[in-house]
Design a protein around this motif. Structure first.
Motif, PDB file in Angstrom:
ATOM      1  N   GLN A 194       0.903  -1.161  -0.044  1.00  0.00           N
ATOM      2  CA  GLN A 194      -0.082  -0.061   0.005  1.00  0.00           C
ATOM      3  C   GLN A 194       0.798   1.365  -0.101  1.00  0.00           C
ATOM      4  O   GLN A 194       0.242   2.213  -0.473  1.00  0.00           O
ATOM      5  CB  GLN A 194      -1.048   0.046   1.033  1.00  0.00           C
ATOM      6  CG  GLN A 194      -0.393   0.179   2.591  1.00  0.00           C
ATOM      7  CD  GLN A 194      -1.620   0.144   3.431  1.00  0.00           C
ATOM      8  OE1 GLN A 194      -2.778  -0.505   3.336  1.00  0.00           O
ATOM      9  NE2 GLN A 194      -1.385   0.485   4.663  1.00  0.00           N
ATOM     10  N   GLN A 208     -10.570   1.207  -0.703  1.00  0.00           N
ATOM     11  CA  GLN A 208     -10.006   0.046  -0.414  1.00  0.00           C
ATOM     12  C   GLN A 208     -10.359  -0.640   1.070  1.00  0.00           C
ATOM     13  O   GLN A 208     -10.665  -1.795   1.111  1.00  0.00           O
ATOM     14  CB  GLN A 208      -8.598   0.122  -0.182  1.00  0.00           C
ATOM     15  CG  GLN A 208      -7.779   0.298  -1.482  1.00  0.00           C
ATOM     16  CD  GLN A 208      -7.118   1.477  -1.811  1.00  0.00           C
ATOM     17  OE1 GLN A 208      -7.433   2.456  -1.669  1.00  0.00           O
ATOM     18  NE2 GLN A 208      -5.801   1.429  -1.847  1.00  0.00           N
ATOM     19  N   GLU A 244     -12.984  -0.097   2.569  1.00  0.00           N
ATOM     20  CA  GLU A 244     -14.399  -0.515   2.532  1.00  0.00           C
ATOM     21  C   GLU A 244     -14.519  -1.804   1.956  1.00  0.00           C
ATOM     22  O   GLU A 244     -15.405  -2.737   2.642  1.00  0.00           O
ATOM     23  CB  GLU A 244     -15.299   0.415   1.947  1.00  0.00           C
ATOM     24  CG  GLU A 244     -16.866   0.211   1.950  1.00  0.00           C
ATOM     25  CD  GLU A 244     -17.592   0.922   0.786  1.00  0.00           C
ATOM     26  OE1 GLU A 244     -16.930   1.869   0.081  1.00  0.00           O
ATOM     27  OE2 GLU A 244     -18.635   0.748   0.707  1.00  0.00           O
ATOM     28  N   VAL A 245     -13.624  -2.029   0.894  1.00  0.00           N
ATOM     29  CA  VAL A 245     -13.611  -3.383   0.327  1.00  0.00           C
ATOM     30  C   VAL A 245     -13.223  -4.644   1.168  1.00  0.00           C
ATOM     31  O   VAL A 245     -13.908  -5.461   1.505  1.00  0.00           O
ATOM     32  CB  VAL A 245     -12.922  -3.222  -0.965  1.00  0.00           C
ATOM     33  CG1 VAL A 245     -12.795  -4.622  -1.443  1.00  0.00           C
ATOM     34  CG2 VAL A 245     -13.343  -2.325  -2.036  1.00  0.00           C
ATOM     35  N   LEU A 246     -12.169  -3.911   2.204  1.00  0.00           N
ATOM     36  CA  LEU A 246     -11.685  -5.121   3.025  1.00  0.00           C
ATOM     37  C   LEU A 246     -12.715  -5.581   4.083  1.00  0.00           C
ATOM     38  O   LEU A 246     -12.955  -6.552   4.489  1.00  0.00           O
ATOM     39  CB  LEU A 246     -10.551  -4.401   3.904  1.00  0.00           C
ATOM     40  CG  LEU A 246      -9.092  -4.629   3.062  1.00  0.00           C
ATOM     41  CD1 LEU A 246      -8.014  -3.932   3.838  1.00  0.00           C
ATOM     42  CD2 LEU A 246      -8.821  -5.833   2.775  1.00  0.00           C
ATOM     43  N   ASP A 247     -13.278  -4.308   4.431  1.00  0.00           N
ATOM     44  CA  ASP A 247     -14.457  -4.769   5.489  1.00  0.00           C
ATOM     45  C   ASP A 247     -15.644  -5.446   4.947  1.00  0.00           C
ATOM     46  O   ASP A 247     -15.963  -6.330   5.529  1.00  0.00           O
ATOM     47  CB  ASP A 247     -15.035  -3.061   5.791  1.00  0.00           C
ATOM     48  CG  ASP A 247     -16.044  -3.042   6.802  1.00  0.00           C
ATOM     49  OD1 ASP A 247     -15.880  -3.805   7.949  1.00  0.00           O
ATOM     50  OD2 ASP A 247     -17.064  -2.419   6.839  1.00  0.00           O
ATOM     51  N   LEU A 248     -15.936  -5.196   3.613  1.00  0.00           N
ATOM     52  CA  LEU A 248     -17.022  -5.698   3.047  1.00  0.00           C
ATOM     53  C   LEU A 248     -16.865  -7.439   2.639  1.00  0.00           C
ATOM     54  O   LEU A 248     -17.697  -8.133   2.859  1.00  0.00           O
ATOM     55  CB  LEU A 248     -17.436  -5.287   1.670  1.00  0.00           C
ATOM     56  CG  LEU A 248     -18.125  -3.958   1.955  1.00  0.00           C
ATOM     57  CD1 LEU A 248     -18.560  -3.240   0.397  1.00  0.00           C
ATOM     58  CD2 LEU A 248     -19.495  -4.056   2.720  1.00  0.00           C
ATOM     59  N   VAL A 249     -15.383  -7.733   2.466  1.00  0.00           N
ATOM     60  CA  VAL A 249     -15.132  -9.079   2.125  1.00  0.00           C
ATOM     61  C   VAL A 249     -14.903  -9.817   3.523  1.00  0.00           C
ATOM     62  O   VAL A 249     -14.398 -11.096   3.244  1.00  0.00           O
ATOM     63  CB  VAL A 249     -14.066  -9.296   1.074  1.00  0.00           C
ATOM     64  CG1 VAL A 249     -14.424  -8.710  -0.226  1.00  0.00           C
ATOM     65  CG2 VAL A 249     -12.724  -8.733   1.486  1.00  0.00           C
TER      66      VAL A 249
END
Ligand SMILES: Nc1ncnc2c1ncn2[C@@H]1O[C@H](COP(=O)(O)OP(=O)(O)OP(=O)(O)O)[C@@H](O)[C@H]1O
Ligand SMILES: [Mg+2]
Lengths: 221, 296
Positions: free
Chosen positions: B14, B200, B202-207
């Motif tokens: 990152q 990014q 948010e994506v981590l959180d959602l998966v």
């Protein structure tokens, strides 16, 4: 697998509730279409099922867990068992296609051994094997949608939620994606597909269809 | 173990994706750490200078002109046996003149007309720590044959020692404030990084990423940035001090280059400060932002 009991959802500052008095029981292994016009509340209903929203009232149970009561530590554990294909994909645009799909396994603590093979297999199934190292942000809308499908399916989740999974696809690719969902269904996953595309309904024989209209649920025979 | 390496790998990934963010973070941290470093260098040098002054000879015994160097050596041996004495040094008149010349520096010309050495042979007496030269001891020294004069320790030295304790606590308080400033800076930098990568995250959180999975790379990123900044800051301080330390004289026989020198301990301390601030600021910065987001 999924049980909604008299669920309502109001967003603050909105005069009408997004969902009103919705009750729905989806037994394990069922294939359910969630239809309804834009703004009917389809996305809202799906979001309740992976704890992205909490109901304003009523009970939401997924796989035996009461989502109104689980702790924030348990939310990630729930989400690893629920594959979600988002309407706007939610990919990491700077990461490669491979990394985007692998993410779903990696966050669950899967080491590289099983992971690489499974991700490659999944990418081959959605027809993106040759784009594995391309950044997700550089793909077309349809290709991104297939990445989203691959990421949702890669962990073989018991519950799959798909929000307009064919919205950006040509009829041929749409049929291909639906075939993947059917395959997951055949392997035992419970599937909820939100769509306002009536053509999609014919692609799965014997699927259950529930209809949302301004936040209220109507069952079709 | 492999989980840790995973977090470090993700931190590196990152960081590479946001070179602009790295530039902002490292440059601001470099400036802040350079201030800390300059402060540390100054404190350390002042402390050492004070120590040099305080351990200077507390008694100076000038010998009569007729007294030989031999007599001086005998007296030195005798005094060194006294229990309150730590060390005695015999300073011959030649050495004394050489020293004097050095202290005069650019004004050495003053000594040019001199044909013979006007300075006496002398003893420098260092006492055991904590002891002071009282009138009794001065009297005892004066009674010895060959002694012309006894000069006891300078009164300002006592005042220096008394003020020293107050100064030390003041310096600690100021140092703590500076450290706090660096921690807050890291905190805000991490907040900025979290904000820049909110999609990014948010994506981590959602998966289904745990909060630690998303959190550790930010903390490690902050530590790596702080380490890089500490190296740059050390270079900066070193360069700055070297530039400023033009040879110049200060009172009390101190010289500016000593006050502005960079001790090897300063870069090390700076590194320690950086790592600590990186961890603290990283945890603080990420704590609020990445609390696992359950239902609203
Ligand atoms: N975060 C939110 N804040 C406020 N209102 C919201 C929010 N999300 C959805 N809504 C409102 O809730 C209602 C239902 O929205 P939802 O996204 O569930 O519809 P949908 O059936 O998925 O529509 P589409 O087919 O266009 O995706 C809409 O009126 C929408 O404006
Ligand atoms: Mg929607």
């Amino acid at each position: 697998m999924v049980l909604l009991t008299r669920v309502s959802k109001r967003y603050s500052g909105r005069p009408h509730p997004a969902l009103e008095d919705v009750s729905l029981h989806v037994p394990p292994g069922q294939f359910v279409y969630l239809t309804g016009p834009s703004g009917a509340g389809k996305t809202t209903l799906l979001r309740l099922l992976f704890a992205a929203e909490a109901p304003s009232s009523g009970l939401v149970r997924v796989g035996g867990a009461d989502l109104g009561r689980i702790s924030s530590r348990q939310v990630p554990l729930l989400r690893r068992k629920v594959g979600v294909i988002f309407q706007d994909f939610k990919l990491m645009p700077l990461r490669s296609v491979f990394e985007n799909v692998a993410l779903a396994l990696h966050v669950a603590g899967r080491g590289p051994n099983g992971l690489n093979g499974r991700v490659s297999e999944m990418l081959a199934q959605v027809g993106l094997a040759d784009k594995a190292q391309v950044r997700a942000g550089e793909l077309s809308g349809g290709e991104q949608q297939r990445v989203a499908v691959a990421r949702a399916l890669v962990g073989r989740p018991p519950l799959l939620l798909a929000d307009e999974p064919t919205g950006n696809l040509d009829p041929g690719t749409a049929t291909e994606v639906m075939r993947l969902l059917l395959q997951a269904h055949a392997q035992g996953s419970t599937i909820l597909v939100a769509t306002h595309d009536p053509k999609l309904l014919d692609l799965v024989e014997g699927a259950r269809v529930v209809h949302l209209q301004a936040g209220r649920l109507l069952e079709h025979p | 173990m492999s989980r840790r390496r995973g977090a470090l790998g993700r931190a590196w990934l990152q960081m590479r994706e946001d070179p602009w963010l790295q530039g902002v973070a490292v440059s601001t941290l470099t400036v802040a750490l350079a201030i800390v470093g300059a402060y540390l260098a100054l404190c350390l040098n002042l402390h050492q200078a004070a120590a040099r002054l305080a351990t200077g000879a507390t008694l100076m015994v000038a010998l009569e002109d007729e007294a030989s160097l031999e007599r001086g050596r005998d007296l030195a041996r005798e005094v060194a046996g006294w229990p309150e004495v730590a060390e005695v040094r015999l300073v011959g008149k030649t050495e004394a003149l050489a020293r004097f010349r050095q202290q005069l520096g650019p004004h050495q010309g003053l000594l040019e007309g001199l044909t013979d050495n006007p300075l006496p042979n002398a003893l420098e007496i260092f006492l055991q720590p904590g002891l002071r030269a009282g009138p009794e001891m001065a009297g005892r020294l004066r009674s010895r044959s060959g002694v012309a004069e006894v000069v006891t320790s300078r009164p300002w030295l006592h005042r220096l020692e008394q003020g020293g304790a107050t100064l030390a606590s003041l310096a600690m308080a100021l140092g703590f404030l500076l450290f706090l400033g660096v921690v807050l800076l890291v905190t805000n930098t991490v907040r900025l990084a979290v904000y820049a990568r909110r999609e990014q995250l948010e994506v981590l959180d959602l998966v289904g990423a745990s909060s630690g999975y998303a959190r550790w790379p930010f903390v490690l990123e902050a530590v790596l940035q702080a380490l890089a900044a500490s190296l740059l800051a050390s270079l900066l301080v070193w360069g700055l001090l070297a530039l400023l330390a033009a040879p110049a004289e200060l009172p009390l026989g101190l010289d500016l280059s000593q006050l502005l020198g960079l001790d090897w301990r300063v870069p090390l301390a700076l590194m320690g400060v950086a790592v600590l601030a990186g961890v603290l600021g990283g945890l603080l910065g990420v704590g609020r932002a990445l609390r696992p987001r359950g239902p609203a």
